[in-house]
Design a protein around this motif. Structure first.
Motif, PDB file in Angstrom:
ATOM      1  N   VAL A  71     -49.665  15.383  44.220  1.00 53.16           N
ATOM      2  CA  VAL A  71     -49.952  15.633  42.805  1.00 53.16           C
ATOM      3  C   VAL A  71     -49.592  14.405  41.962  1.00 53.16           C
ATOM      4  N   GLU A  72     -50.468  14.034  41.043  1.00 50.53           N
ATOM      5  CA  GLU A  72     -50.242  12.915  40.115  1.00 50.53           C
ATOM      6  C   GLU A  72     -49.757  11.648  40.818  1.00 50.53           C
ATOM      7  N   GLN A  73     -50.514  11.214  41.798  1.00 51.64           N
ATOM      8  CA  GLN A  73     -50.116  10.048  42.584  1.00 51.64           C
ATOM      9  C   GLN A  73     -50.203   8.727  41.840  1.00 51.64           C
ATOM     10  N   ASP A  74     -50.645   8.760  40.594  1.00 48.59           N
ATOM     11  CA  ASP A  74     -50.649   7.539  39.790  1.00 48.59           C
ATOM     12  C   ASP A  74     -49.413   7.461  38.900  1.00 48.59           C
ATOM     13  N   ASN A  75     -48.492   8.410  39.037  1.00 49.85           N
ATOM     14  CA  ASN A  75     -47.247   8.403  38.265  1.00 49.85           C
ATOM     15  C   ASN A  75     -46.063   8.085  39.155  1.00 49.85           C
ATOM     16  N   LEU A  76     -45.125   7.327  38.597  1.00 45.24           N
ATOM     17  CA  LEU A  76     -43.911   6.945  39.314  1.00 45.24           C
ATOM     18  C   LEU A  76     -42.760   7.843  38.872  1.00 45.24           C
ATOM     19  N   TYR A  77     -42.044   8.382  39.841  1.00 41.03           N
ATOM     20  CA  TYR A  77     -40.892   9.256  39.580  1.00 41.03           C
ATOM     21  C   TYR A  77     -39.694   8.677  40.310  1.00 41.03           C
ATOM     22  N   PHE A  78     -38.504   9.114  39.929  1.00 39.89           N
ATOM     23  CA  PHE A  78     -37.317   8.644  40.643  1.00 39.89           C
ATOM     24  C   PHE A  78     -36.229   9.702  40.667  1.00 39.89           C
ATOM     25  N   VAL A  79     -35.513   9.687  41.769  1.00 38.80           N
ATOM     26  CA  VAL A  79     -34.371  10.567  41.994  1.00 38.80           C
ATOM     27  C   VAL A  79     -33.204   9.642  42.307  1.00 38.80           C
ATOM     28  N   LEU A 108     -31.161  -2.149  34.524  1.00 41.41           N
ATOM     29  CA  LEU A 108     -30.258  -2.120  35.685  1.00 41.41           C
ATOM     30  C   LEU A 108     -30.899  -2.787  36.894  1.00 41.41           C
ATOM     31  N   LEU A 109     -32.171  -2.507  37.123  1.00 41.83           N
ATOM     32  CA  LEU A 109     -32.874  -3.096  38.271  1.00 41.83           C
ATOM     33  C   LEU A 109     -33.028  -4.603  38.099  1.00 41.83           C
ATOM     34  N   ASN A 110     -33.428  -5.045  36.908  1.00 43.95           N
ATOM     35  CA  ASN A 110     -33.600  -6.479  36.674  1.00 43.95           C
ATOM     36  C   ASN A 110     -32.278  -7.236  36.722  1.00 43.95           C
ATOM     37  N   SER A 111     -31.180  -6.558  36.456  1.00 43.46           N
ATOM     38  CA  SER A 111     -29.852  -7.190  36.521  1.00 43.46           C
ATOM     39  C   SER A 111     -29.256  -7.136  37.927  1.00 43.46           C
ATOM     40  N   GLY A 112     -29.949  -6.466  38.850  1.00 45.35           N
ATOM     41  CA  GLY A 112     -29.453  -6.354  40.224  1.00 45.35           C
ATOM     42  C   GLY A 112     -28.206  -5.486  40.345  1.00 45.35           C
ATOM     43  N   LEU A 113     -28.047  -4.527  39.442  1.00 45.49           N
ATOM     44  CA  LEU A 113     -26.834  -3.711  39.425  1.00 45.49           C
ATOM     45  C   LEU A 113     -26.923  -2.437  40.261  1.00 45.49           C
ATOM     46  N   LEU A 114     -28.076  -2.189  40.887  1.00 41.32           N
ATOM     47  CA  LEU A 114     -28.228  -0.984  41.698  1.00 41.32           C
ATOM     48  C   LEU A 114     -28.454  -1.341  43.159  1.00 41.32           C
ATOM     49  N   GLU A 115     -27.970  -0.460  44.013  1.00 47.88           N
ATOM     50  CA  GLU A 115     -28.240  -0.566  45.444  1.00 47.88           C
ATOM     51  C   GLU A 115     -29.410   0.376  45.760  1.00 47.88           C
ATOM     52  N   GLU A 116     -30.168   0.061  46.801  1.00 48.57           N
ATOM     53  CA  GLU A 116     -31.276   0.937  47.169  1.00 48.57           C
ATOM     54  C   GLU A 116     -30.775   2.327  47.565  1.00 48.57           C
ATOM     55  N   SER A 117     -29.535   2.423  48.008  1.00 43.12           N
ATOM     56  CA  SER A 117     -28.972   3.728  48.371  1.00 43.12           C
ATOM     57  C   SER A 117     -28.573   4.559  47.150  1.00 43.12           C
ATOM     58  N   ASP A 118     -28.779   4.020  45.928  1.00 44.61           N
ATOM     59  CA  ASP A 118     -28.489   4.754  44.690  1.00 44.61           C
ATOM     60  C   ASP A 118     -29.697   5.518  44.157  1.00 44.61           C
ATOM     61  N   ILE A 119     -30.899   5.124  44.620  1.00 43.89           N
ATOM     62  CA  ILE A 119     -32.109   5.625  43.958  1.00 43.89           C
ATOM     63  C   ILE A 119     -33.274   5.621  44.934  1.00 43.89           C
ATOM     64  N   ARG A 120     -34.219   6.507  44.685  1.00 44.04           N
ATOM     65  CA  ARG A 120     -35.460   6.496  45.459  1.00 44.04           C
ATOM     66  C   ARG A 120     -36.613   6.720  44.500  1.00 44.04           C
ATOM     67  N   PHE A 121     -37.676   5.920  44.669  1.00 42.26           N
ATOM     68  CA  PHE A 121     -38.864   5.982  43.825  1.00 42.26           C
ATOM     69  C   PHE A 121     -40.007   6.652  44.578  1.00 42.26           C
ATOM     70  N   PHE A 122     -40.823   7.398  43.829  1.00 42.32           N
ATOM     71  CA  PHE A 122     -41.923   8.146  44.423  1.00 42.32           C
ATOM     72  C   PHE A 122     -43.186   7.991  43.602  1.00 42.32           C
ATOM     73  N   LEU A 123     -44.311   7.853  44.297  1.00 39.91           N
ATOM     74  CA  LEU A 123     -45.617   7.971  43.653  1.00 39.91           C
ATOM     75  C   LEU A 123     -46.068   9.401  43.895  1.00 39.91           C
ATOM     76  N   GLY A 124     -46.297  10.123  42.810  1.00 40.46           N
ATOM     77  CA  GLY A 124     -46.713  11.507  42.915  1.00 40.46           C
ATOM     78  C   GLY A 124     -45.552  12.436  43.219  1.00 40.46           C
ATOM     79  N   TYR A 125     -45.877  13.721  43.220  1.00 37.87           N
ATOM     80  CA  TYR A 125     -44.872  14.725  43.547  1.00 37.87           C
ATOM     81  C   TYR A 125     -45.546  15.868  44.302  1.00 37.87           C
ATOM     82  N   SER A 126     -44.734  16.747  44.837  1.00 39.40           N
ATOM     83  CA  SER A 126     -45.209  17.952  45.502  1.00 39.40           C
ATOM     84  C   SER A 126     -44.976  19.105  44.542  1.00 39.40           C
TER      85      SER A 126
END
Length: 185
Positions: A71-79, A108-126
């Protein structure tokens, strides 16, 4: 042992019976919302070939993006698990949050202050409408399990589905080691 019911924060695990469903084959979905009227979640174990800066060049970050659902695969979501850094985050459960202030996230991302284990990005949702998820559960398309991961963002997506089947036990152990492509069998 009684079956778990869907609930915000729990995981939906694709039953082996839906192996030929392109969107949900071997999927693990984190439910971020479950009400009497609808359910929303994100597939945790389907990485795409993109990273954040591929889609948003103004963000200098190479964190992977995952297929969240059909669903809505042109939208970016994050958890994420950093609500103290992102205003307007919505708690899902067990220290996992959904959404928040995107400008703060971008900084935060542009400053390099996050680790990949802090966040996950998704295109679309279920997503499921009223009674749709219950129908799929009754039809043995999914089973529900607790999200017992200390950090769902640092798990190996290759083995996530297999490990959930092994954890469930019984006949599921047989399916856990089945090849992705049965023609290879």
């Amino acid at each position: 042992m009684s079956k778990l019911l869907p609930k915000k924060g729990r995981l939906l695990v694709a039953e082996p019976s839906i192996l030929n469903d392109n969107s949900f084959n071997r999927a693990i979905v984190l439910l971020t919302e479950h009400t009497d009227n609808n359910s929303v979640g994100f597939i945790l174990n389907k990485p795409l070939e993109y990273c954040i800066k591929d889609l948003l060049p103004e963000i200098d970050c190479d964190f992977n993006i995952y297929q969240g659902g059909p669903v809505e695969q042109d939208n970016l979501y994050f958890v994420h698990r950093i609500p103290q850094l992102l205003d307007n985050s919505i708690e899902v459960a067990n220290g996992v949050f959904w959404g928040g202030d995107f400008k703060q996230l971008k900084d935060l991302l542009n400053s390099g202050l996050l680790e990949e284990s802090d966040i996950r990005f998704f295109l679309g949702y279920s997503g499921w409408d009223k009674d749709q998820l219950e129908d799929e559960l009754s039809g043995n398309s999914w089973f529900v399990t607790e999200n017992n991961f200390e950090n769902i963002f640092s798990n190996d997506e290759e083995s996530l589905w297999k490990n959930k089947l092994l954890e469930k036990g019984g006949n599921y152990k047989l399916w856990a080691n089945a090849p992705n492509d049965f023609n290879l069998n």
